[in-house]
Structure formats: C-alpha cells, structure tokens
Write a protein that holds these residues in place. Structure first.
Motif, short mmCIF file in Angstrom:
data_model
loop_
_atom_site.label_atom_id
_atom_site.label_comp_id
_atom_site.label_asym_id
_atom_site.label_seq_id
_atom_site.Cartn_x
_atom_site.Cartn_y
_atom_site.Cartn_z
N LYS A 12 0.83 -1.21 0.00
CA LYS A 12 0.00 0.00 0.00
C LYS A 12 0.87 1.26 0.00
O LYS A 12 1.60 1.51 -0.95
N SER A 38 -3.98 2.47 9.44
CA SER A 38 -4.81 1.31 9.09
C SER A 38 -4.07 0.33 8.18
O SER A 38 -4.34 -0.87 8.18
N ASN A 39 -3.13 0.86 7.36
CA ASN A 39 -2.37 -0.01 6.46
C ASN A 39 -1.50 -0.99 7.24
O ASN A 39 -1.19 -2.09 6.78
N ASP A 42 -3.82 -3.69 8.22
CA ASP A 42 -4.11 -4.48 7.00
C ASP A 42 -2.93 -5.38 6.65
O ASP A 42 -3.11 -6.53 6.23
N LYS A 54 -11.61 -7.16 -0.26
CA LYS A 54 -12.56 -6.19 0.32
C LYS A 54 -12.24 -5.95 1.79
O LYS A 54 -12.34 -4.81 2.29
N SER A 55 -11.83 -7.00 2.53
CA SER A 55 -11.46 -6.82 3.92
C SER A 55 -10.22 -5.97 4.07
O SER A 55 -10.00 -5.36 5.12
N ARG A 57 -9.74 -3.39 2.20
CA ARG A 57 -10.14 -2.10 1.63
C ARG A 57 -9.59 -1.93 0.20
O ARG A 57 -8.98 -0.94 -0.14
N GLY A 58 -9.81 -2.97 -0.59
CA GLY A 58 -9.42 -2.92 -1.99
C GLY A 58 -10.40 -3.69 -2.83
O GLY A 58 -11.38 -4.28 -2.34
N TYR A 59 -10.13 -3.69 -4.22
CA TYR A 59 -11.02 -4.39 -5.13
C TYR A 59 -10.39 -5.70 -5.63
O TYR A 59 -11.10 -6.64 -5.95
#
Length: 675
Positions: A12, A38-39, A42, A54-55, A57-59
């Motif tokens: 990220k 938050s990264n 993650d 998605k968990s 925070r991505g696609y």
C-alpha cells in the motif's frame, strides 16, 4: 506468544522498507488521517492469511502493491514479514522465534514462507487456527467492526464465538472428515460396480485361458518358423554375399586389367603424340624447304626470263650491229676499192707529176690546176683516212662489244643451264618431299584412326568400368540394406523374445504365473496375447481394456482355482482370471447396433478386434458393450441415443461413462504398451 516485529515493503503506502519493533507491554501507533495507521493493521491481517481484498479495503489483490506517487514509480511486488516470539511453545513448531513472510507480484503470483522455508497458504491458515490470529480471528478489529459484530445474525456471531472458544479447528477438521467420507462412499460405490462387472466377466475367463495357451503354443511354433525363415533368409543372403564378393573380385580384376590396358594405351597414345609432333615438325621443315625452293625456283625463272629478254634484246642489237657491220664492211670494201682506185690514180698522178715535172716548164699554166687537184685529192684522201680510222675504231668497238656480249651470253647460258639443273634437282626434291608428305599424311591419318579407335575403346572401357562400379555400389548397398534389415529383425526378435520371456509391463502376479513352467501350462495367455488390434486403435483399446489386458485366460474354473491357490501359497500377488467354461459376456442387441451406423462411430470394440472364436466369451465380458468412436463429440452424441453401454472410447483415448463422467486429456506415453 508475543508479536516482536513487523517488516513492510511495497505494501500500500509503504514504498520504502519499514520495520516496526514491538517491545513488552502495549504499543500504540498514532498519527494524522491518511498517514498509514490502518495499512499497518491491514498488513498484519494480510500476512496472516487474509484472502479477501474487500477486507483489506481494496477491489483486487494487486491493489495492495504500492501504485506510485509524485516522484516515486510503482513497485512490482509487495512483501510483509511478521516475527512472533514462540519461546513458550505456543505454536507447534520447534522454533523459539517464528517468521511468516508473504509476497505478491503484479503478475498475480504469490509466495508464502515460514522461517524462510517455502510453504502453502493452507499451512499458514492451519498455523494460526485457534490462536485468535487467523483470517476469522478476533485479534485484529477494525473501525466499525464492533457495531458490525453486535448487529450481525446469530449464525455469523457464532463463528466469532467459536473462534474465541478455540473450536474452529475442530469444526474444520470435521468438515474435512465429512468430505473425505463422502468421497470414500463414492469410491466404494464405484469399486462395487467394478466388482459386479468383474464378477460377470469371470465366466469367459476359462475359454480365454484356453485361447491363451493355444496362442502361446502357436506363438512358440510361429517363433520356430520365423527362426527357420530367418535362418534360411540369412543362408540365402550369405550365399548372395559370397557370390557378390566373387563378382566383386572378378570386376575388380577386370577393372585392374582395363586400368593397365588403359595405362598402356595412354603411354602408346603419348608415344604416338610425340611421333606425330616430330613428323609434323619434319613436315613443317620440308614445307619451309619447299617454300624456299619454290621461292628460289620462282626467282631463277624470273632471272631466266630476264636474261632471255636481255638475250633477245642483245640478239636484236647484235643483228642490228651485224647489219651495220655488214654495211660498214660493204662501205669499207667500197672505200677500199675507191682507195685502190685513188692509189692507182695517185700513182698515175705521181707518174703524171713526174712526167709533168719534167714537162713543168712546158706546162706552167697547168701546174696550179694540178696543185689544186692535188690538194683536193689530199683533202679527200685525208677525209677518207679519217672516215676509215673512225670506221675501224667503231668496228673495233663493235667487235669488242660482240666479243664481251658473247662471253656474257655464254655466262648467262651456263647460269641458265645451272639454274635448270638446280630446278631439275629441286623438282626431284619436291617430288621426293611430296611423296614423303603424302606418306606422312597417310601415316597421320592412320595414327588419327588408331587414336580414335583407342578413344572409343577407352570410352567403352570407362563406360563398362562405370557400369561395373554402379553395379558394385548397388550390390553393396543392397547387401548393406539386407544386413541392416537382418540386424533390425534380429534386434526386434531378440527384444520381443526378452519382452515375452520377461513379461515386461505386466503385474507381478501375471509375471509369476507366466514365468513358472507348471503354472503357465494352465493358462492360454493374457488378453493382450489373444487379440489383434486394428492399426491406429492401439491407444483406444488399451484405454478401453485398461488392467483387463493383463487378465489371464484359463480353460475352466479348476485351473483358475489352482492358480489362485498357488499365488496365495508363494505370496505371488493378485491376478484376474477369465475361465472359458463359466465366463459370460453381454453384447448389444441388433436394434442397439443399428444406432451405431452413423458418421464418426467405428463400431463395437468386440467387432473391431480379430480374435479366435473360443476367446469370444472372455472378450465379450470385457468389451461387449464398449463402443469406439472417432472423437469426443461423436461419443457425447452417441451417449444420448445409445444407452445400456459400458463406456464409449474415442480414438485418442477419451472415455465417456453412462453416468455422464468423462476421462480424457493428453497421453505423454501409451497407457501400457502391451498392444
């Protein structure tokens, strides 16, 4: 167990490598919005096995790789390492410190490592199961997740409670055990079907065994006949080889003789060429001499003609001078006669003078006249003397000229005679030289004819030699081809013998029976031994028969029981036996066979085989309801219409079962190679 260190690179917003060390107690991470707090959580969830983009925070999973910013280019890989303290043995690994690493590339490839040893994602999931750190654990709680936990359905809340209670591992093991039980039930059902099918095939095994024994007997006889044939063929080839060698020796001797004759002819040709060159040089010398003689002859003829012309001119001049001399002589005679008359007159005058002198005194008047007449006579006498002297001088000159001309004429005549003699000799020499030239021309023509005959003979000899070489090369090539073919046949025969004697590719039980002297007599042979497969369908029949190719065919159940008892006694493995007296097979009805008359369907496997009639029940039990098609599309189309079939096999080895199951793919090697 305690979290000691977290290392992040390319994940990220962390473009540069970042290492976070966690000491004893509580560690808090603070910072403004968008700084990457938050990264970090993650990254911790991702390295412990989180698979949901998605968990995170991505696609998609590639979104966790640093995408670049102002002044920084995008990276091609993201890596996160988490180090845990395992000194208390919390994890079931013999390490005091545990490092889990996860990498992902933009190509979609991923790598997982535990203590720098490559592993699977499932291994990481199993490692963190029941520890509260897994993908469904409660150790990491994001923003808003507490409200989500309180508001979810009881079923979803139960998952969290099970993770908290540490029973997720057992639930997963239960689910895995249930799946294995289901798979085992399916396999047992299939094995039961196969056993029922094999039990229905036990009847024809006796007949197949008889056919197998007959096949072995015939194969042994065939082997003996083939060996006799190969021996006779080898003997014939050996005789031909001896004949070819003798012919080769004869041709070589002929070739050597022809080569020696050719060498002698070449030496003779060289000698004749030297003689011809020498003769040509002599002819050229004679021709030069002839040209010189011809030129001298022409010069002599020209000189003779010139001298003849001069002689003719001299003759003409001599005639003129002779006429002039005659005229002068006539004039001289006339003058002499006149001089005689004048002398006589002078004498008379002298006498008269003396007479007159005596009478001078008497004739003084006539003295002057007489003196005048005397002077005139003297003058005339003096003129006549001068003319006489001139005539005599001219006559002397003419006589001298005539005498010199005569000498010159005699010299010219002698020179002409010498030239005529030389011309005669030259003519004779020319005749001799012409004769020699004619003889040399005749000899040259003879030599040319001889050379031409020698060239024709040399060409014929060369042609015969080339033909002999070609025949020799053909014979040698034929002999080499026959030798290679014999070596191939011998090698193949030896390989087949070793293959048949060693039963390579067969099961252990089949080998033990077929290699045992007493037990092998109870068996006709294997299924592979008694069938003949059409060319191009070997793969299809190997797939259709499978392990049935190794089934043994016996005359009856008694032999089969004996074989099984013997295998049990010697621990020789297991075999499937087809007794011909009890085996029964099933085939398609005529109505069903009519459905096979369509494009792409080759026919039933039983109809395509070439087998002895006594083995038909055994093969019918294996292939009675098996159909062979060209391709998979035809097999699928036939499956919907045919029904009541065992399986449909394509030419390339794909299989369609009545249940709808299909087997296929690439075959690196043939399935067994027994066909």
């Amino acid at each position: 167990m305690r979290l000691k260190r977290l290392e992040i690179q390319g994940f990220k917003s962390f473009a540069r490598p970042v290492s976070l060390d966690f000491g004893q107690g509580i560690t808090a991470i603070v910072g403004p919005n968008g700084s990457g707090k938050s990264n970090i959580s993650d990254a911790l969830r991702w390295v412990m096995g989180e698979q949901s983009a998605k968990s995170l925070r991505g696609y998609k999973m590639e979104d966790v790789i640093f995408a670049g910013s102002d002044g920084k280019r995008p990276l091609g890989m993201a890596e996160v390492q988490v180090t845990l303290d395992n000194s208390d043995g919390f994890f079931p690994l013999d390490y005091a410190e545990l490092t889990v690493t996860r990498r992902v590339y933009r190509s979609g490839d991923s790598e997982f490592l535990i203590n720098k040893q490559s592993c699977r994602l499932r291994d990481i999931h199993d490692l963190f199961t029941d520890t509260g750190l897994g993908r469904e654990g409660y150790a990491v709680i994001g923003q808003g997740q507490i409200d989500a936990v309180l508001s979810v359905r009881p079923e979803d809340r139960r998952v969290l409670l099970e993770e908290t209670a540490g029973i997720v591992k057992y639930r997963q093991r239960k689910e895995q055990a249930l799946r294995k039980l289901e798979d085992t039930s399916i396999d047992l059902l299939r094995v039961t079907d196969i056993l029922h099918e094999l039990e229905s095939q036990l009847g024809p095994l006796e007949e197949q065994a008889k056919q197998a024994r007959l096949y072995l007997d015939l194969a042994e006889r065939l082997q003996g006949a083939e060996l006799d044939l190969y021996h006779l063929t080898w003997h014939g080839l050996d005789q031909k080889w001896v004949e070819r060698q003798e012919r080769l020796v004869s041709l070589q001797a002929s070739y050597d003789g022809a080569a020696e004759e050719l060498h002698s002819l070449e030496e003779q040709k060289l000698r004749l060429d030297r003689e011809e060159q020498h003769l040509e040089e002599e002819i050229e010398g004679h021709r030069q001499d002839l040209m010189d003689l011809t030129e001298g002859y022409n010069q002599g003829v020209h000189t003779i003609q010139l001298y003849q012309e001069r002689l003719q001119n001299h003759n003409t001049r001599s005639e003129q001078l002779t006429g002039l001399i005659r005229a002068q002589e006539d004039e001289l005679e006339r003058l002499q006669s006149e001089g005689s008359g004048l002398k006589k007159q002078f004498t008379e005058l002298l006498e008269q003078i003396r007479v007159q002198e005596e009478t001078i005194a008497q004739a003084e008047l006539g003295v002057e006249d007489l003196q005048q007449r005397h002077k005139k006579g003297q003058m005339e006498s003096q003129g006549l003397k001068d003319d006489f002297f001139d005539f005599m001088r001219e006559l002397t000159e003419r006589r001298n000229f005539q005498r010199g001309f005569g000498e010159r004429q005699s010299n010219l005549e002698s020179q002409i005679a010498a030239n005529q003699d030389e011309l005669q000799r030259f003519t004779e020499s020319m005749a001799v030289a012409g004769k020699q030239v004619r003889e040399l021309d005749e000899k040259r023509l003879q030599l040319a004819d001889a050379l031409e005959a020698l060239a024709v003979r040399e060409q014929q000899t060369q042609s015969e030699l080339e033909g002999a070489k070609r025949n020799l090369a053909q014979h040698q090539s034929h002999v080499r081809g026959m030798q290679e073919k014999l070596a191939q046949v011998t090698s193949r025969l030896k390989t087949l013998q070793e293959f048949e004697e060693g039963y390579a590719g067969y099961a252990f039980g089949v080998k033990r029976i077929m290699q045992h002297g007493e037990m092998s007599k109870l068996v006709f042979g294997t299924v592979a031994d008694v069938i003949t497969v059409p060319s191009g369908l070997e793969t299809a029949f190997e797939v259709a028969l499978g392990a049935g190719l190794q089934n043994l065919i016996t005359p009856g159940e008694a032999e089969a029981k004996t074989l099984i008892a013997w295998l049990q006694k010697v621990q020789g493995g297991r075999v499937t036996i087809l007794p011909l007296d009890t085996i029964k097979g099933s085939e398609f009805s005529p109505d069903r066979k009519n459905l096979l008359n369509q494009a792409g369907v080759l026919g039933t496997a039983l109809d395509l085989l070439t087998i002895s009639k006594q083995y038909l029940p055994a093969l019918a039990s294996l292939l009675g309801r098996v159909v062979i098609t060209e391709d998979l599309d035809t097999a699928l189309r036939l499956k919907r219409d045919l029904g009541q079939f065992s399986r449909i096999v394509t030419r390339d080895g794909s299989v369609v079962f009545p249940s709808g199951a299909m087997t296929g793919g690439s075959l690196n090697n043939r399935t067994s190679g027994l066909l």
